[in-house]
Every structure is written in structure tokens, then in C-alpha cells.
Design an enzyme around this catalytic site. Structure first.
Site, PDB file in Angstrom:
ATOM      1  N   GLU A 178       7.259  -8.976   2.612  1.00 33.10           N
ATOM      2  CA  GLU A 178       5.531  -9.720   2.323  1.00 33.10           C
ATOM      3  C   GLU A 178       5.583 -11.048   3.455  1.00 33.10           C
ATOM      4  O   GLU A 178       4.723 -11.708   4.029  1.00 33.10           O
ATOM      5  CB  GLU A 178       5.042  -9.980   1.543  1.00 33.10           C
ATOM      6  CG  GLU A 178       5.781 -10.862   0.745  1.00 33.10           C
ATOM      7  CD  GLU A 178       6.453 -10.947  -0.054  1.00 33.10           C
ATOM      8  OE1 GLU A 178       7.204  -9.705   0.177  1.00 33.10           O
ATOM      9  OE2 GLU A 178       6.922 -11.295  -1.163  1.00 33.10           O
ATOM     10  N   ASP A 205       3.891 -16.286   4.681  1.00 33.85           N
ATOM     11  CA  ASP A 205       4.600 -15.627   3.277  1.00 33.85           C
ATOM     12  C   ASP A 205       3.315 -15.017   2.404  1.00 33.85           C
ATOM     13  O   ASP A 205       2.304 -15.666   2.315  1.00 33.85           O
ATOM     14  CB  ASP A 205       4.969 -16.241   2.971  1.00 33.85           C
ATOM     15  CG  ASP A 205       5.917 -15.411   1.833  1.00 33.85           C
ATOM     16  OD1 ASP A 205       7.350 -14.939   2.135  1.00 33.85           O
ATOM     17  OD2 ASP A 205       5.861 -15.055   0.709  1.00 33.85           O
ATOM     18  N   ASP A 208       0.563  -1.219   0.543  1.00 34.84           N
ATOM     19  CA  ASP A 208       0.938  -1.275   1.965  1.00 34.84           C
ATOM     20  C   ASP A 208      -0.409  -1.918   2.545  1.00 34.84           C
ATOM     21  O   ASP A 208      -0.287  -2.256   3.643  1.00 34.84           O
ATOM     22  CB  ASP A 208       1.109   0.124   2.418  1.00 34.84           C
ATOM     23  CG  ASP A 208       2.704  -0.146   2.258  1.00 34.84           C
ATOM     24  OD1 ASP A 208       3.443  -0.584   1.330  1.00 34.84           O
ATOM     25  OD2 ASP A 208       2.512   1.821   2.109  1.00 34.84           O
ATOM     26  N   HIS A 216       2.168   0.682  -4.516  1.00 37.90           N
ATOM     27  CA  HIS A 216       2.897   0.579  -3.652  1.00 37.90           C
ATOM     28  C   HIS A 216       1.723   0.877  -2.149  1.00 37.90           C
ATOM     29  O   HIS A 216       1.741   0.457  -1.475  1.00 37.90           O
ATOM     30  CB  HIS A 216       4.039   1.639  -3.723  1.00 37.90           C
ATOM     31  CG  HIS A 216       5.372   1.081  -4.041  1.00 37.90           C
ATOM     32  ND1 HIS A 216       5.660  -0.084  -3.429  1.00 37.90           N
ATOM     33  CD2 HIS A 216       5.245   1.361  -5.110  1.00 37.90           C
ATOM     34  CE1 HIS A 216       6.325  -1.100  -4.214  1.00 37.90           C
ATOM     35  NE2 HIS A 216       6.599   0.373  -5.488  1.00 37.90           N
ATOM     36  N   ASN A 243       1.726  -5.446  -5.636  1.00 38.09           N
ATOM     37  CA  ASN A 243       2.771  -4.483  -5.214  1.00 38.09           C
ATOM     38  C   ASN A 243       2.296  -3.497  -6.707  1.00 38.09           C
ATOM     39  O   ASN A 243       2.806  -2.501  -6.661  1.00 38.09           O
ATOM     40  CB  ASN A 243       3.288  -4.789  -4.573  1.00 38.09           C
ATOM     41  CG  ASN A 243       3.648  -3.739  -3.779  1.00 38.09           C
ATOM     42  OD1 ASN A 243       3.302  -2.664  -3.077  1.00 38.09           O
ATOM     43  ND2 ASN A 243       5.274  -3.697  -3.074  1.00 38.09           N
TER      44      ASN A 243
END
Ligand code: C2E
Ligand code: MG
Ligand code: MG
Length: 670
Positions: free
Chosen positions: A318, A274, A291, A287, A282
Site C-alpha cells: 500500500e 502510504d 484493490d 480484497h 482490506n
């Protein structure tokens, strides 16, 4: 061969739309012919071979009719039959074994038939049995039928061969002097044979070609449908962002690994990876960057684990999952550590982490299959999940392997999850209250409500065990409403104490309509929100999300106070203090317990208290167990204390006296 043809067909029709063959084929017959020849080559080779092997014995057998009709020349026609038949078979066999193309073999067949006719006709013309031969000559039409109908020759070849036979016959008429009526009748007969058999040959060839086209088109469509299906399947199991397998695929893989473990005893490890504080990343970097970060982490993760034969997928936002054959916990942990180091080495800057560490890191929870009776796949995933939780709780950027002694194993945890669902109706859940003393007045100004769960066998489960399970299953939401209602009724409606503090999990704060539901409970119990405090633990999942902050603002409007619980155990504490107004900060009991024996720890506790005081919060120290600790924290000038020394958590009085600040009474009765 087949695939080469399919590729050419595809090129011809175009990749995406094969179209309806015959219409579009008209434009490029040469190319298609070549495809057809390619495709039918082997079948036609076999057909030509078997055809000639059948035709030659029949041709030779006609020596009997030679002996009957033209015995005077049969000494020539019969050896000629053997010669032509044998010679053509030898050539054909040679061609067949040398893998010559069908067209060449068919040419041999056609030549054999024409020559067979000529070498029979020429000596036969010399016969003295003119009348018999005049009838026998009609047999020549069989040769025409042979090239046009018996062999599957191409139209051009068949036409040329039957034309030659026809022409030879016409020539023979000039040599052999028949009546003109005979010539007309036989020439017409041969002509009709020639035209009809050639026409049928043309029809057959066209038909064969169309069958080929239709079959290929059907094959192409079938293949495209299969490919489309495969592409769809691929899409449904692929994560569109990272290109990795997605959760659906991971679940399928897990089942496969699980089956192998159950059937063949092949042990495997599950690693849940994780990304730490990804939400912050983020939110802050946007974003697109988020990404990019995920893709970079995913690629690095693949590079680390795929050489080991592991399968890796994106398991959640994530969160990634790694599954591989491993039977030693140490190996799983070593791999998990390698993953942590590998991702940290990527050096992706993350300036917004709540723990001040400047780079993107991951936490990894690992588990390995063990022989536990009645265990299920879900239990194993659950174990990895708990190990991940433990890694997060241990400060992130680290790996933990599931420790079966840490918390209840699979089935016990499932039992608790099941009990939690029925706990309220079955009266298995209850609240105990622990007094909080305000040092300025010495009064018990508040009680903290603590939940208790009784299991079906009458034993109790610790909140440290059942609260995380309730959080994971979502049961905490209903239990939370129940606890708020119960605490209000137990202590506030009856005016036992001024304030009740209730522990609230971040999961509850995130639940839609939480504030409205709390408002309804306050209205129903007739309690003012000012007398309620919500304790939020500075725990693992304490992400400062807008929906949580929104919910807190709504609750504050109801007058509800917020206390920060267990301060110093997590990382979010200081960020929370910066972002939100807490009325009280509860310093975790571990600081006090450490401080009792060590001067350094004493100074640390004092420093923490100083830090929080500077921000203007009320300070409560938890876990005061004896007089020495009581005196120590008192000397630091804090506001309130809580702990066994002041009073243990106890059930409410059966018939509480409706007097405010009657806390001591409750405490005394406990
Ligand atoms: P917490 O909110 O920090 O509660 C204090 C814990 O410390 C309680 O444990 C209490 O029994 C224990 N404690 C109190 N005084 C002393 C002391 O002098 N020494 C020591 N060693 N311990 C002391 P408990 O009841 O087992 O609860 C554990 C945790 O479970 C709580 O920590 C709280 O985070 C959670 N919890 C309990 N009830 C609820 C609830 O209704 N909702 C939620 N969300 N969490 C709850
Ligand atoms: Mg608490
Ligand atoms: Mg606490």
C-alpha cells in the site's frame, strides 16, 4: 513506406502468427505482388535509370559496327541511334524526377530497346552489303538479352518486348531474301535466344520475389520478437493492479535520478506515500474493494504528481513512491501536503480505522537530496522511510520531511545496523533493569528490562535510535531472544524478583516460531512463564494482525502476561484493549509530566486512568520523577509506579542474593 508494407504484411499474415510465407502466400498472389511492387519500387526505379544510362552509350557505340558492316545506310542508322537513345533518356529522366513508379520507367526501358532494334533493323535492311548484314543481323539477339537479362524487367514486360524483337526479326526475314537454310538457322538461333533468355528472366523474377518474401518474413519475425521482448519488459516493470510502474521500475528510476544528482548536481525529492490502516480496510471490505481503493488512490496520486513531471510507482503493498526534480524542502513538503489533501478529498469511506477517522487517508514521508559527504542512494530512501515513519507517528494523514537532526543520518544509521549484527557476539549489547513499585505493598514487584547498546568507540546509542533500526533491519528478532534469555538468567533464575517485564516489538511477535522459541528459552533457563511480562508499545506499526494475535495467544498459554506500554501515545490503544486482555496498562509518562503544571492535564490523566480502570486492567504510571508526581498518581489510586523517583535503570548485581522480592537491594546498589 517500409512501415506501410510491414502493416500490410502483418494484415496478410495475421498479427500473431506470420506462418511460413511461401505456403500461405500461394493463396493471395495479387495482394502480395502489390506488396512486392511497393516494397521494391524505389530500388527498381534506380536500377532502371542506371541501366538505361549504361545501355544507351553502348547502343550508340555500335555505330562503329554500322560503319563497318553497313556503311551505305549508316547515315540513317547512326542518327537513329542518337535519336532513340537521347529521346528515351529524356523521357526516363522526366519520369524519374516526377517520381513515377518503377513499372513506368521499366516500360520506357523496354520500349527504348524494342525501338532501338526496329529503327536499326529497318534502315539496315536497305543495305547493299547483303552478306555482311546477314552476319550482322545476329547482333539483334543482344536486344533480346537486354530486355530479359540486362534490365530487371517484370516477366510479362520482358516476354512481350523480347517477343516483339523476335517477331520483328521473323518479319525482316520475309523482307530480306535469304536462303532457306539461313532463315532456318537464324530463326532457330533467335528462337533459342528468346526461349532461354525469357526462361532465365522468369527464374530471376521468381528468385527476386522469394528473396523478398523471405526477407520480409525474417523482418516480421524479428520485429515480433522485439515486440514480444518489449512487452515482457513492460510487464516486468508494470504493477499489474494499478498499471503504474512497479518497485523494480522505481528502483531503476531512483538510480537514474541518483546518477544525475551525482554527475550534474540535479537535486531530486523522494516521497513515500502510504495508505493509512490499509490492512484494516482490506480485512473489513474484502480484497476486491481493497484493490479498488488502491487503484483509486494510485490514479489520484498520478493526477496530482504527473503534471509536475514526477514519476510515480507502487513501491510496496500500500506504499507508493514519487520521485521528481526538486531542490527545496519546502516544495517537497508542499507537494506531500497536497497529496494528503488530494487523497482525503476522495472521500473513500473507511469505517474500520483505529483512530476513528472515517475516510481513507495517506501519510507521506519526503526527503530531498543534500550534499552530505559519502552519502548513498540507500541513505536517501532510508531518509524518506524515516520521514514516513515520523508522519505515521505524528498521527497519520499528514506529511513529514526528513529532519537530519531527528535521528542519525544515513551512515550513522548504517553503522548502527552493522553493529547490531555483531552486538551479541561482541558483548556490545546489555540490559539494565528499572524497578516497578506496587503501591499496595510498597514492594518492588517487578523490573523492566531495558536494552543498551555500546558503539565501537565506547559511546552508547539510545534505544530510541537503535531499536527502530533493529526493527527495520530485523535484528530485533535475535536481540529480542537474547534479551529474554538474559533477563530470565539475570533476575528470575536467581530469584531476584517476582516478575520481569521485557519490551517486545511487534516485529518479534510476527516472527514465525516466536512463541516456540520463547518456550524453549523458558525451559532452558528453568523459569515459569508466569513470571514474565511482555510490554508491547502502542506504537506506529501496531497493526492488529491475525498472526500477531495468534502468537500472543500461544505466549499466553505459556503463562506470559502482556502489558500495554506507553498507553495514549498511539491510536491503537483502545482497539487493543477491546481485542486483548492486558494484565497491566502503562500510562505514558508524557501525561504525568503534563499534569504537573496544569489542572486540565491533571483531569485528562485522571480520566485516562478512570477509562482504563473501568476495563479492569492493572494501572502503572511511568515516568514518576519526584515526590509531587508520586503523590499525585497515588491519589488516583493506581496500582504501580515506575520512574527515576523509584529507581533509575541499572545493571544487575554482580552476585545477586537469591531472595525473592530483593528488588530494593538491586535498586540500592545501582
Ligand atoms: P519504554 O519501554 O517505555 O521504557 C521506558 C523508558 O523511559 C526508558 O527509556 C527509561 O529509561 C525511561 N524512563 C524511565 N523512568 C523515567 C523517568 O522517570 N523519566 C523519564 N524521562 N524517562 C524515564 P529507554 O531505556 O531509553 O528506552 C526507550 C524505549 O526503547 C523503551 O521505552 C522501549 O520502548 C524501547 N526499548 C528499550 N529496550 C528495549 C528492548 O529490549 N526491546 C524493545 N523492543 N524495545 C526496547
Ligand atoms: Mg517498556
Ligand atoms: Mg513506556
Amino acid at each position: 513506406m517500409k512501415s506501410r508494407v510491414m502493416m500490410s504484411m502483418r494484415r496478410f499474415w495475421g498479427e500473431s502468427d506470420p506462418g511460413v510465407g511461401n505456403v500461405r502466400l500461394a493463396g493471395r498472389p495479387v495482394e502480395l505482388r502489390a506488396l512486392y511492387n511497393d516494397y521494391s519500387n524505389e530500388a527498381r526505379r534506380v536500377l532502371a535509370r542506371s541501366g538505361l544510362w549504361l545501355a544507351v552509350p553502348v547502343y550508340v557505340l555500335f555505330l562503329i559496327t554500322d560503319l563497318i558492316f553497313i556503311p551505305d545506310v549508316s547515315h540513317v542508322t547512326i542518327p537513329a541511334r542518337f535519336l532513340i537513345g537521347g529521346f528515351s533518356l529524356v523521357i526516363l529522366e522526366f519520369q524519374f524526377l516526377r517520381q513515377r513508379r518503377a513499372g513506368e520507367l521499366e516500360a520506357t526501358c523496354a520500349a527504348a530497346v524494342v525501338l532501338g532494334y526496329v529503327v536499326w533493323l529497318v534502315p539496315a535492311l536497305q543495305t547493299a552489303n547483303a552478306e555482311a548484314f546477314s552476319y550482322y543481323a545476329a547482333f539483334g539477339a543482344i536486344f533480346m538479352m537486354g530486355v530479359n537479362l540486362f534490365f530487371s524487367l517484370e516477366f510479362g514486360l520482358a516476354l512481350a518486348s523480347s517477343g516483339l524483337i523476335f517477331a520483328t526479326f521473323l518479319l525482316s526475314l520475309t523482307e530480306f531474301h535469304y536462303s532457306s537454310a539461313y532463315c532456318l538457322a537464324f530463326a532457330t538461333f533467335y528462337l533459342c535466344c528468346f526461349v532461354f533468355t525469357s526462361y532465365v528472366n522468369w527464374k530471376l523474377n521468381t528468385e527476386r520475389f522469394n528473396v523478398f518474401l523471405n526477407a520480409r518474413e525474417a523482418e516480421l519475425q524479428q520485429r515480433q520478437a522485439t515486440e514480444r521482448g518489449e512487452a515482457l519488459l513492460r510487464l516486468s516493470i508494470t504493477d499489474s493492479l494499478t498499471g503504474m510502474e512497479n518497485r523494480r521500475a522505481a528502483d531503476i528510476r531512483l538510480k537514474q535520478f541518483w546518477e544525475r544528482w551525482r554527475q550534474d548536481g540535479v537535486a531530486f525529492a523522494i516521497l513515500l506515500v502510504d495508505v493509512d490502516f490499509f490492512k484494516k480496510y482490506n480485512d473489513y471490505y474484502g480484497h476486491q474493494e481493497g484493490d479498488y481503493c488502491l487503484v483509486t488512490v494510485a490514479n489520484a496520486l498520478s493526477d496530482i504528481v504527473t503534471p509536475l513531471g514526477a514519476s510515480v510507482g507502487r513501491y510496496g503493498g500500500e506504499e507508493f513512491i514519487v520521485i521528481l526534480d526538486l531542490d527545496r524542502g519546502e516544495d517537497a513538503l508542499a507537494l506531500a501536503d497536497a497529496i494528503c489533501q488530494g487523497i482525503e478529498a476522495l472521500d473513500i469511506v473507511h469505517a474500520q480505522r483505529l483512530d476513528g477517522f472515517g475516510h481513507v487517508t495517506v501519510s507521506v514521508g519526503a526527503t530531498i537530496t543534500r550534499d552530505v559527504v559519502g552519502t548513498k542512494l540507500e541513505n536517501v530512501i532510508n531518509e524518506a522511510d524515516r520521514a514516513l515513519y515520523s508522519a505515521k507517528a505524528s498521527g497519520r494523514n499528514c506529511a513529514r520531511i526528513f529532519d537530519p537532526n531527528e535521528l542519525p543520518g544515513g551512515d550513522a544509521s548504517e553503522n548502527i545496523a552493522a553493529i547490531l549484527k555483531i552486538a551479541i557476539q561482541q558483548n556490545l549489547v546489555s540490559l539494565v533493569y528499572q524497578p516497578i513499585q506496587y503501591l499496595e505493598t510498597g514492594e518492588i514487584g517487578a523490573y523492566e528490562a531495558l536494552m543498551r547498546l555500546q558503539l565501537l568507540d565506547g559511546s552508547n546509542s539510545s534505544p530510541a535510535v537503535f531499536i527502530p533500526i533493529a526493527e527495520r533491519t530485523g535484528a530485533i528478532i535475535e536481540l529480542g531472544y537474547w534479551a529474554i534469555r538474559r533477563a530470565c538468567r539475570d533476575l528470575l533464575t536467581r530469584d531476584i524478583v517476582e516478575t520481569v517485564s521485557i519490551n517486545v516489538s511487534p516485529i518479534q511477535l510476527r516472527a514465525p516460531g516466536f512463541a516456540a522459541q520463547v518456550a524453549a528459552i523458558l525451559a532452558e533457563t528453568g523459569v515459569s512463564g508466569h513470571r514474565v511480562a511482555f510490554e508491547i508499545t502502542e506504537g506506529v506499526d501496531m497493526e492488529i494482525r491475525p498472526d500477531v494475535l495468534g502468537s500472543i495467544q500461544d505466549l499466553k498459554r505459556l503463562g506470559i502476561k502482556f502489558w500495554l506500554d506507553d498507553f495514549g501515545t498511539g491510536f491503537a490503544g483502545l482497539s487493543w484493549l477491546r481485542l486483548m486482555e492486558f494484565e497491566t496498562v502503562k500510562i505514558d509518562k508524557s501525561f504525568l509530566h503534563d499534569a504537573t503544571g496544569s489542572d486540565g492535564a491533571k483531569i485528562l490523566l485522571e480520566d485516562i486512568i478512570g477509562l482504563v480502570r473501568n476495563r479492569g486492567h492493572r494501572i502503572l504510571v511511568e515516568g514518576v520523577e519526584n515526590e509531587e508526581q508520586f503523590d499525585l498518581v497515588k491519589s488516583f489510586g493506581i496500582d504501580a509506579v515506575q520512574g527515576y523517583y523509584i529507581g533509575r535503570p541499572a545493571p544487575p548485581l554482580k552476585h545477586p542474593i537469591a531472595v525473592r522480592h530483593a528488588g530494593r537491594r538491586l535498586q540500592a546498589s545501582a
